[in-house]
Motif scaffolding. Structure first.
Motif, PDB file in Angstrom:
ATOM      1  N   GLY A  93       0.784  -1.229   0.000  1.00  0.00           N
ATOM      2  CA  GLY A  93       0.000   0.000   0.000  1.00  0.00           C
ATOM      3  C   GLY A  93       0.814   1.277   0.000  1.00  0.00           C
ATOM      4  O   GLY A  93       0.262   2.356   0.240  1.00  0.00           O
ATOM      5  N   GLN A  94       2.097   1.190  -0.284  1.00  0.00           N
ATOM      6  CA  GLN A  94       2.961   2.376  -0.288  1.00  0.00           C
ATOM      7  C   GLN A  94       3.437   2.739  -1.692  1.00  0.00           C
ATOM      8  O   GLN A  94       4.272   3.632  -1.860  1.00  0.00           O
ATOM      9  CB  GLN A  94       4.168   2.134   0.628  1.00  0.00           C
ATOM     10  CG  GLN A  94       3.784   1.874   2.070  1.00  0.00           C
ATOM     11  CD  GLN A  94       4.988   1.533   2.927  1.00  0.00           C
ATOM     12  OE1 GLN A  94       6.064   2.111   2.777  1.00  0.00           O
ATOM     13  NE2 GLN A  94       4.812   0.582   3.834  1.00  0.00           N
ATOM     14  N   GLY A  95       2.958   2.008  -2.699  1.00  0.00           N
ATOM     15  CA  GLY A  95       3.362   2.282  -4.073  1.00  0.00           C
ATOM     16  C   GLY A  95       4.709   1.701  -4.451  1.00  0.00           C
ATOM     17  O   GLY A  95       5.212   1.956  -5.549  1.00  0.00           O
ATOM     18  N   LEU A  96       5.303   0.896  -3.572  1.00  0.00           N
ATOM     19  CA  LEU A  96       6.640   0.360  -3.839  1.00  0.00           C
ATOM     20  C   LEU A  96       6.640  -0.675  -4.961  1.00  0.00           C
ATOM     21  O   LEU A  96       7.567  -0.695  -5.782  1.00  0.00           O
ATOM     22  CB  LEU A  96       7.230  -0.223  -2.556  1.00  0.00           C
ATOM     23  CG  LEU A  96       7.424   0.796  -1.424  1.00  0.00           C
ATOM     24  CD1 LEU A  96       7.802   0.093  -0.123  1.00  0.00           C
ATOM     25  CD2 LEU A  96       8.471   1.830  -1.806  1.00  0.00           C
ATOM     26  N   SER A 119       2.239 -10.408 -17.295  1.00  0.00           N
ATOM     27  CA  SER A 119       2.116 -10.695 -15.877  1.00  0.00           C
ATOM     28  C   SER A 119       0.829 -11.487 -15.706  1.00  0.00           C
ATOM     29  O   SER A 119      -0.119 -11.313 -16.478  1.00  0.00           O
ATOM     30  CB  SER A 119       2.082  -9.412 -15.049  1.00  0.00           C
ATOM     31  OG  SER A 119       2.261  -9.709 -13.676  1.00  0.00           O
ATOM     32  N   PHE A 120       0.808 -12.348 -14.713  1.00  0.00           N
ATOM     33  CA  PHE A 120      -0.394 -13.151 -14.485  1.00  0.00           C
ATOM     34  C   PHE A 120      -0.515 -13.459 -13.010  1.00  0.00           C
ATOM     35  O   PHE A 120       0.469 -13.451 -12.274  1.00  0.00           O
ATOM     36  CB  PHE A 120      -0.370 -14.441 -15.322  1.00  0.00           C
ATOM     37  CG  PHE A 120       0.890 -15.236 -15.213  1.00  0.00           C
ATOM     38  CD1 PHE A 120       1.028 -16.225 -14.253  1.00  0.00           C
ATOM     39  CD2 PHE A 120       1.950 -14.998 -16.085  1.00  0.00           C
ATOM     40  CE1 PHE A 120       2.202 -16.974 -14.161  1.00  0.00           C
ATOM     41  CE2 PHE A 120       3.127 -15.733 -15.998  1.00  0.00           C
ATOM     42  CZ  PHE A 120       3.254 -16.723 -15.030  1.00  0.00           C
ATOM     43  N   THR A 121      -1.737 -13.707 -12.598  1.00  0.00           N
ATOM     44  CA  THR A 121      -2.005 -14.007 -11.202  1.00  0.00           C
ATOM     45  C   THR A 121      -3.352 -14.703 -11.083  1.00  0.00           C
ATOM     46  O   THR A 121      -4.137 -14.714 -12.040  1.00  0.00           O
ATOM     47  CB  THR A 121      -1.992 -12.723 -10.343  1.00  0.00           C
ATOM     48  OG1 THR A 121      -2.044 -13.094  -8.964  1.00  0.00           O
ATOM     49  CG2 THR A 121      -3.156 -11.805 -10.666  1.00  0.00           C
ATOM     50  N   ALA A 122      -3.606 -15.259  -9.911  1.00  0.00           N
ATOM     51  CA  ALA A 122      -4.915 -15.845  -9.638  1.00  0.00           C
ATOM     52  C   ALA A 122      -5.983 -14.766  -9.803  1.00  0.00           C
ATOM     53  O   ALA A 122      -5.754 -13.597  -9.476  1.00  0.00           O
ATOM     54  CB  ALA A 122      -4.948 -16.419  -8.224  1.00  0.00           C
ATOM     55  N   LEU A 123      -7.143 -15.150 -10.318  1.00  0.00           N
ATOM     56  CA  LEU A 123      -8.194 -14.182 -10.616  1.00  0.00           C
ATOM     57  C   LEU A 123      -8.533 -13.290  -9.426  1.00  0.00           C
ATOM     58  O   LEU A 123      -8.802 -12.107  -9.592  1.00  0.00           O
ATOM     59  CB  LEU A 123      -9.468 -14.901 -11.088  1.00  0.00           C
ATOM     60  CG  LEU A 123      -9.413 -15.541 -12.468  1.00  0.00           C
ATOM     61  CD1 LEU A 123     -10.743 -16.210 -12.789  1.00  0.00           C
ATOM     62  CD2 LEU A 123      -9.046 -14.538 -13.535  1.00  0.00           C
ATOM     63  N   PRO A 127      -5.044  -6.927  -5.445  1.00  0.00           N
ATOM     64  CA  PRO A 127      -3.913  -6.003  -5.292  1.00  0.00           C
ATOM     65  C   PRO A 127      -2.887  -6.101  -6.432  1.00  0.00           C
ATOM     66  O   PRO A 127      -2.436  -5.077  -6.946  1.00  0.00           O
ATOM     67  CB  PRO A 127      -3.299  -6.412  -3.948  1.00  0.00           C
ATOM     68  CG  PRO A 127      -4.433  -7.014  -3.186  1.00  0.00           C
ATOM     69  CD  PRO A 127      -5.245  -7.736  -4.227  1.00  0.00           C
ATOM     70  N   SER A 128      -2.527  -7.307  -6.846  1.00  0.00           N
ATOM     71  CA  SER A 128      -1.568  -7.438  -7.946  1.00  0.00           C
ATOM     72  C   SER A 128      -2.170  -6.972  -9.262  1.00  0.00           C
ATOM     73  O   SER A 128      -1.488  -6.348 -10.081  1.00  0.00           O
ATOM     74  CB  SER A 128      -1.067  -8.879  -8.071  1.00  0.00           C
ATOM     75  OG  SER A 128      -0.067  -9.115  -7.107  1.00  0.00           O
TER      76      SER A 128
END
Length: 183
Positions: A93-96, A119-123, A127-128
């Motif tokens: 949550g800090q934009g890092l 890029s891919f991630t679980a549905l 946040p990602s």
């Protein structure tokens, strides 16, 4: 930054945190964490890039990784270069992640000459997905079943995001304050 021996303990703690790993099949042991570091160090030696260890500029404290890599598994959209990140919970949550991912895209497109990054991630990993959108990636709508997860696993279905070199340049230009010129 290159991986150093002192990164292992905080990275292992990050990988053992159930909240950090909630969008992954399981937490990781210190041996699994070391195996990831070893793989990335090998990729650095072979190709000059991979997932970088990330430290806070102000303190030098290890916070996680951000980087570019070639996925180990054959995916429906292989061959590809993936951008990924994983940060310790207290740095969320800090934009890092967005800041580091933007820097990785710059390296990928300007120094490595990549045509595209995915890029891919679980549905359910909102946040990602938000980071992917903030750095200019687009949801392709090409959801897929991750081959490392068994049928019926809650995290098996993944979404795919992409950004081309041209899209990145446009996103970069569009995100500049009015009147700013990039040469």
């Amino acid at each position: 930054m290159p991986w150093r021996p002192e990164h292992l303990a905080p990275f292992a703690a990050l990988n053992a945190d159930p909240e950090v790993m909630r969008h992954f099949p399981s937490t990781q042991t210190i041996e699994q964490t070391q195996a990831s570091i070893d793989l990335w160090m090998c990729q650095f030696a072979q190709q000059g890039w991979s997932n970088w260890a990330v430290e806070l500029k102000a303190t030098g404290e290890f916070i996680g990784f951000i980087g570019l890599s070639v996925p180990r598994r054959v995916l429906p959209f292989s061959p590809c270069v993936e951008i990924g990140w994983r940060l310790a919970r207290r740095f969320w949550g800090q934009g890092l992640a967005s800041e580091g991912a933007r820097a990785c895209l710059q390296v990928g497109f300007e120094q490595l000459g990549l045509a595209e990054v995915v890029s891919f991630t679980a549905l359910g990993n909102a946040p990602s997905r938000a980071v992917m959108a903030r750095i200019g990636m687009r949801d392709t709508g090409q959801d897929f079943d991750h081959p490392a997860l068994p049928e019926g696993h809650a995290l098996r279905r993944h979404c795919l995001y992409r950004i081309t070199r041209e899209e990145w340049a446009k996103h970069l230009q569009d995100s500049l304050p009015t009147g700013t010129c990039v040469h």
